[in-house]
Scaffold this motif. Structure first.
Motif, short mmCIF file in Angstrom:
data_model
loop_
_atom_site.label_atom_id
_atom_site.label_comp_id
_atom_site.label_asym_id
_atom_site.label_seq_id
_atom_site.Cartn_x
_atom_site.Cartn_y
_atom_site.Cartn_z
N HIS A 29 0.83 -1.21 0.00
CA HIS A 29 0.00 0.00 0.00
C HIS A 29 0.86 1.26 0.00
N HIS A 127 -2.25 -3.56 -3.29
CA HIS A 127 -3.63 -3.55 -2.80
C HIS A 127 -4.60 -3.78 -3.97
N CYS A 135 -4.60 1.97 -5.22
CA CYS A 135 -3.47 1.79 -4.30
C CYS A 135 -2.60 0.60 -4.75
ZN LIG Z 1 -3.96 0.34 0.02
#
Ligand SMILES: [Zn+2]
Length: 210
Positions: A29, A127, A135
């Motif tokens: 992330h 992500h 992300c």
């Molecule tokens: Zn994330």
């Protein structure tokens, strides 16, 4: 590699156990913020009602690796927290920025560390590889990091001396003598690419001179 404790870490109640045998992936992330640090991010999560920072681990620009939830249940990838370990990275990689080499290499270190602790992991992704999200951002060096090959820390050369690769010394000295390279008062301030280009220019002149 060492992981660091978050200073004055906030944990409310008990963190939930993570059944590591069920964990199959790592989710990377970014913070979608240019410079929020570990305490700021922890504050965001606490204010959202989390028991602690959501990420299992977190990596700063300077390569410092923090233990967030460690190998307990994280809160980072909706629907996948039971089966992934979440690693957060300082910075906003939706913007056209280059990840600092220290952060990049620390990312490779923490991924290897987690893989060694959790042998059932078979997938490393962003992500976005687990759910619909942007992300960790299009400028996050995702594939390069997953490849596991560390970047070399860039050298800066200020003088024609033993630190400079031997092949570059004659071309750079020539460029200095010709006034092509002047430096900035503190030295020549050349990186590896500069050495290459100067060498090409040197060769081009030499070819022209016959
Ligand atoms: Zn994330």
């Amino acid at each position: 590699m060492e992981t660091n404790k978050i200073p004055n870490k906030i944990v409310k109640g008990n963190l939930k156990r993570l059944n590591l045998q069920r964990v199959q992936g790592i989710a990377l992330h970014h913070m979608a913020h240019p410079n929020a640090d570990i305490k700021t991010v922890e504050g965001w999560h606490i204010n959202q009602g989390y028991n602690a920072i959501g990420y299992n681990f977190w990596v700063g620009f300077d390569g410092t690796i923090y233990e967030g939830r460690g190998l307990t249940l994280g809160a980072h990838t909706l629907g996948h927290n039971e089966t992934t370990i979440g690693i957060g990275f300082q910075g906003d990689y939706s913007k056209d920025v280059v990840m600092p080499v220290e952060q990049f290499n620390a990312g490779i270190d923490i991924i290897s560390f987690v893989k060694a602790k959790v042998p059932s992991i078979v997938k490393i992704g962003g992500h976005k590889d687990y759910m619909a999200t942007a992300c960790p951002g299009q400028y996050f060096p995702l594939e390069e990091m997953i490849s596991g090959k560390k970047r070399s820390v860039e050298m800066i050369y200020n003088y024609v001396d033993d630190n400079m690769p031997e092949w570059a010394r004659v071309p750079v000295q020539w460029a200095v003598d010709k006034g092509i390279v002047k430096g900035d008062g503190n030295g020549l301030n050349l990186d590896d690419k500069d050495l290459k280009y100067i060498t090409y220019i040197y060769r081009a002149f030499k070819v022209k001179e016959g």
